[in-house]
Design a protein around this motif. Structure first.
Motif, short mmCIF file in Angstrom:
data_model
loop_
_atom_site.label_atom_id
_atom_site.label_comp_id
_atom_site.label_asym_id
_atom_site.label_seq_id
_atom_site.Cartn_x
_atom_site.Cartn_y
_atom_site.Cartn_z
N THR A 26 47.46 -39.50 35.65
CA THR A 26 48.15 -40.08 36.80
C THR A 26 49.34 -39.22 37.19
O THR A 26 50.11 -38.78 36.32
CB THR A 26 48.64 -41.51 36.45
OG1 THR A 26 47.52 -42.27 36.00
CG2 THR A 26 49.27 -42.20 37.64
N CYS A 27 49.50 -39.01 38.47
CA CYS A 27 50.65 -38.27 38.98
C CYS A 27 51.88 -39.14 38.85
O CYS A 27 51.91 -40.26 39.36
CB CYS A 27 50.41 -37.87 40.44
SG CYS A 27 51.86 -37.12 41.20
N ALA A 28 52.91 -38.62 38.18
CA ALA A 28 54.14 -39.38 37.98
C ALA A 28 54.93 -39.50 39.27
O ALA A 28 55.82 -40.34 39.39
CB ALA A 28 54.99 -38.72 36.91
N MET A 29 54.63 -38.66 40.25
CA MET A 29 55.40 -38.65 41.49
C MET A 29 54.84 -39.61 42.53
O MET A 29 55.60 -40.27 43.23
CB MET A 29 55.42 -37.23 42.07
CG MET A 29 55.80 -36.15 41.08
SD MET A 29 57.40 -36.39 40.29
CE MET A 29 58.48 -35.73 41.55
N CYS A 30 53.51 -39.65 42.68
CA CYS A 30 52.96 -40.48 43.77
C CYS A 30 51.91 -41.48 43.30
O CYS A 30 51.45 -42.30 44.08
CB CYS A 30 52.37 -39.60 44.87
SG CYS A 30 50.77 -38.87 44.43
N GLY A 31 51.52 -41.42 42.03
CA GLY A 31 50.60 -42.41 41.51
C GLY A 31 49.12 -42.09 41.69
O GLY A 31 48.26 -42.87 41.31
N TRP A 32 48.80 -40.93 42.24
CA TRP A 32 47.41 -40.50 42.37
C TRP A 32 46.80 -40.46 40.98
O TRP A 32 47.43 -40.00 40.03
CB TRP A 32 47.36 -39.11 43.02
CG TRP A 32 45.99 -38.62 43.39
CD1 TRP A 32 45.37 -38.76 44.59
CD2 TRP A 32 45.07 -37.90 42.54
NE1 TRP A 32 44.13 -38.18 44.54
CE2 TRP A 32 43.91 -37.65 43.30
CE3 TRP A 32 45.11 -37.46 41.20
CZ2 TRP A 32 42.81 -36.97 42.79
CZ3 TRP A 32 44.02 -36.79 40.69
CH2 TRP A 32 42.88 -36.55 41.48
N THR A 33 45.58 -40.95 40.84
CA THR A 33 45.02 -41.02 39.49
C THR A 33 43.54 -40.68 39.46
O THR A 33 42.82 -40.86 40.45
CB THR A 33 45.29 -42.42 38.87
OG1 THR A 33 44.89 -42.41 37.51
CG2 THR A 33 44.54 -43.52 39.59
N PRO A 67 48.01 -28.82 40.63
CA PRO A 67 48.92 -29.71 41.36
C PRO A 67 48.19 -30.95 41.86
O PRO A 67 46.98 -30.92 42.09
CB PRO A 67 49.43 -28.85 42.51
CG PRO A 67 48.42 -27.78 42.69
CD PRO A 67 47.74 -27.58 41.36
N CYS A 68 48.92 -32.01 42.03
CA CYS A 68 48.37 -33.28 42.48
C CYS A 68 47.78 -33.14 43.89
O CYS A 68 48.44 -32.62 44.78
CB CYS A 68 49.51 -34.31 42.49
SG CYS A 68 49.05 -35.84 43.29
N PRO A 69 46.54 -33.59 44.09
CA PRO A 69 45.94 -33.53 45.43
C PRO A 69 46.66 -34.43 46.43
O PRO A 69 46.57 -34.23 47.63
CB PRO A 69 44.51 -34.02 45.22
CG PRO A 69 44.30 -34.05 43.75
CD PRO A 69 45.64 -34.19 43.10
N GLY A 70 47.39 -35.42 45.92
CA GLY A 70 48.09 -36.35 46.80
C GLY A 70 49.40 -35.79 47.32
O GLY A 70 49.68 -35.85 48.52
N CYS A 71 50.22 -35.23 46.40
CA CYS A 71 51.58 -34.82 46.81
C CYS A 71 51.88 -33.36 46.49
O CYS A 71 52.96 -32.88 46.77
CB CYS A 71 52.62 -35.73 46.15
SG CYS A 71 52.74 -35.50 44.36
N HIS A 72 50.92 -32.66 45.88
CA HIS A 72 51.03 -31.23 45.59
C HIS A 72 52.12 -30.87 44.58
O HIS A 72 52.53 -29.73 44.50
CB HIS A 72 51.18 -30.40 46.88
CG HIS A 72 50.12 -30.74 47.88
ND1 HIS A 72 48.81 -30.37 47.70
CD2 HIS A 72 50.17 -31.45 49.03
CE1 HIS A 72 48.09 -30.84 48.72
NE2 HIS A 72 48.89 -31.50 49.53
ZN LIG Z 1 51.13 -36.84 43.37
#
Ligand SMILES: [Zn+2]
Length: 100
Positions: A26-33, A67-72
């Motif tokens: 899970t992305c700690a920044m935006c919650g993408w999982t 990097p997170c696909p949601g927030c990079h």
């Molecule tokens: Zn993210």
């Protein structure tokens, strides 16, 4: 996914105590999982000679280098979690079956 609350010393191998669970990154920044099979993660860690059953979930999170696909951004957490399609009743049934 519903995160299974575990202590900071939790390792990938703990998945065996929660039949049907997934390893959630899970992305700690935006919650993408995204959910992974814990067995496959362990297999991969062994292949890379980077660990196995006893590898802490925190170490697994640090190994995620995309990097997170949601927030990079790049700040991951790893947890064991129940997939959304697995109901509580089903989780209990699987746990009971694993004990027998
Ligand atoms: Zn993210």
């Amino acid at each position: 996914m519903r995160v299974i609350p575990l202590g900071p010393e939790a390792s990938v191998g703990d998945f065996a105590r929660y039949p049907g669970c997934r390893l959630a990154v899970t992305c700690a920044m935006c919650g993408w999982t995204k959910g992974y099979s814990p067995e496959r993660i362990i297999h991969r860690l062994r292949e890379l000679k980077a660990g196995g059953y006893t590898t802490p979930l925190a170490v697994v999170a640090r190994r995620v280098q995309w990097p997170c696909p949601g927030c990079h951004r790049l700040k991951w957490r790893a947890n064991l979690a129940w997939p959304p399609e697995l109901t509580e009743a089903e989780a209990k049934r699987l746990a009971a079956r694993a004990r027998n």
